[in-house]
Design an enzyme around this catalytic site. Structure first.
Site, PDB file in Angstrom:
ATOM      1  N   GLN A  59       0.828  -1.209   0.000  1.00 57.46           N
ATOM      2  CA  GLN A  59       0.000   0.000   0.000  1.00 57.46           C
ATOM      3  C   GLN A  59       0.864   1.261   0.000  1.00 57.46           C
ATOM      4  OE1 GLN A  59      -2.828   0.658  -0.780  1.00 57.46           O
ATOM      5  NE2 GLN A  59      -4.377  -0.760  -0.059  1.00 57.46           N
ATOM      6  N   SER A  60       2.079   1.131  -0.519  1.00 59.22           N
ATOM      7  CA  SER A  60       3.032   2.239  -0.499  1.00 59.22           C
ATOM      8  C   SER A  60       2.618   3.394  -1.417  1.00 59.22           C
ATOM      9  CB  SER A  60       4.401   1.696  -0.931  1.00 59.22           C
ATOM     10  OG  SER A  60       5.240   2.724  -1.358  1.00 59.22           O
ATOM     11  N   ASN A  61       2.790   4.634  -0.921  1.00 60.34           N
ATOM     12  CA  ASN A  61       2.581   5.811  -1.769  1.00 60.34           C
ATOM     13  C   ASN A  61       3.594   5.839  -2.912  1.00 60.34           C
ATOM     14  OD1 ASN A  61       0.527   6.802  -0.090  1.00 60.34           O
ATOM     15  ND2 ASN A  61       1.975   7.906   1.210  1.00 60.34           N
ATOM     16  N   ALA A  62       4.837   5.415  -2.611  1.00 58.90           N
ATOM     17  CA  ALA A  62       5.884   5.404  -3.643  1.00 58.90           C
ATOM     18  C   ALA A  62       5.528   4.435  -4.763  1.00 58.90           C
ATOM     19  CB  ALA A  62       7.225   5.025  -3.021  1.00 58.90           C
ATOM     20  N   MET A  63       4.966   3.300  -4.403  1.00 60.74           N
ATOM     21  CA  MET A  63       4.547   2.300  -5.396  1.00 60.74           C
ATOM     22  C   MET A  63       3.566   2.919  -6.394  1.00 60.74           C
ATOM     23  SD  MET A  63       2.222  -1.095  -4.668  1.00 60.74           S
ATOM     24  CE  MET A  63       0.844  -0.045  -4.176  1.00 60.74           C
TER      25      MET A  63
END
Length: 286
Positions: A59-63
């Site tokens: 659930q990464s923002n960077a992803m």
């Protein structure tokens, strides 16, 4: 498309004046500190690159930001994770859902040990030297804004994961940059700084208690809702809730607050709130 020069807005929160740098409003698909970190890759040509490889949480923002970058540039995107919860696989939501819609290839495995010439590897969370390119632009925006409004005494705050944005902001700003460690402790954050720079670090504010990243805390939910109520701005539940708790406490105890202005940098990341809010509502809205 506007990926830089975000609005700076004055707010009042609990009877204290703050300014908020609205990096959440940069662009609907590419905003927040990740847009700043990955701006170098957006603006420059990489003729040989066909694929980006990165890793982190599901659930990464960077992803999500990398999935937007790759879709924009016409690159493939392989993202490695240790584990994806079966519930999330069956019910995609938030960053995970939208990154998949951007054709991300998510892989439950260890990251490869080496990469091909046409593959670009980007460390977790964008903790890379190239991030300084976009963060210097952010610093210049803050300097121009402060000069325009004749602000000489300014404290700049943003919460940290890897600390990359705070680190490079301090490098490029004449003002003190304050941060707090959201993912690990203060020592973890210092190690992250040292991996990129050898000196001139931002000031790390102490937390009142130990928090485990991703765990639900009632005070996070309460300050999140109070910020919306008082300022009409939604902030990220993972980073900004802890950030505001630390920053507000700092300002409250700061002896010279009448002589300074305080600028909070919005981290974006609101897609991640979709799943977080459901978890918080389930736990605390009874």
């Amino acid at each position: 498309m506007n990926y830089t020069n975000s609005l700076t807005q004055q707010i009042s929160f609990n009877n204290q004046k703050y300014f908020v740098k609205r990096d959440d409003l940069l662009h609907k698909d590419f905003s927040g500190n990740k847009a700043r970190k990955f701006y170098y890759f957006l603006k420059n040509d990489f003729a040989k690159i066909k694929k980006v490889i990165s890793f982190g949480s599901a659930q990464s923002n960077a992803m999500y930001s990398l999935s937007v970058l790759c879709k924009t540039k016409g690159w493939e995107f392989d993202y490695y994770v240790d584990h994806i919860a079966s519930f999330l696989k069956e019910n995609p939501v938030g960053n995970y859902k939208y990154a998949l819609e951007n054709d991300m290839n998510i892989v439950e495995a260890e990251i490869p040990k080496s990469f091909k010439e046409d593959e670009l590897f980007i460390s977790e969370g964008g903790a890379i030297f190239e991030a300084s390119f976009g963060i210097e632009i952010l610093a210049n925006e803050i300097k121009s804004w402060a000069e325009k409004h004749q602000i000489k005494n300014l404290k700049v705050f943003l919460p940290s994961g890897t600390g990359t944005t705070a680190l490079y902001l301090q490098k490029f700003l004449p003002f003190e940059v304050l941060t707090c460690a959201c993912v690990g402790d203060e020592e973890y954050l210092k190690k992250q700084f040292l991996a990129l720079e050898k000196n001139n670090f931002p000031t790390i504010l102490k937390k009142e208690k130990k928090y485990h990243f991703g765990k639900l805390y009632k005070e996070f939910y309460e300050i999140h809702n109070e910020l919306i109520k008082q300022t009409n701005i939604e902030f990220d539940l993972l980073y900004d809730s802890l950030g505001w708790l630390c920053f507000e406490k700092y300002v409250e105890n700061f002896d010279k607050k009448d002589e300074y202005e305080f600028l909070y940098i919005h981290q974006g990341g609101l897609l991640g709130n979709i799943s977080m809010k459901e978890r918080y509502k389930h736990k605390f809205d009874k």
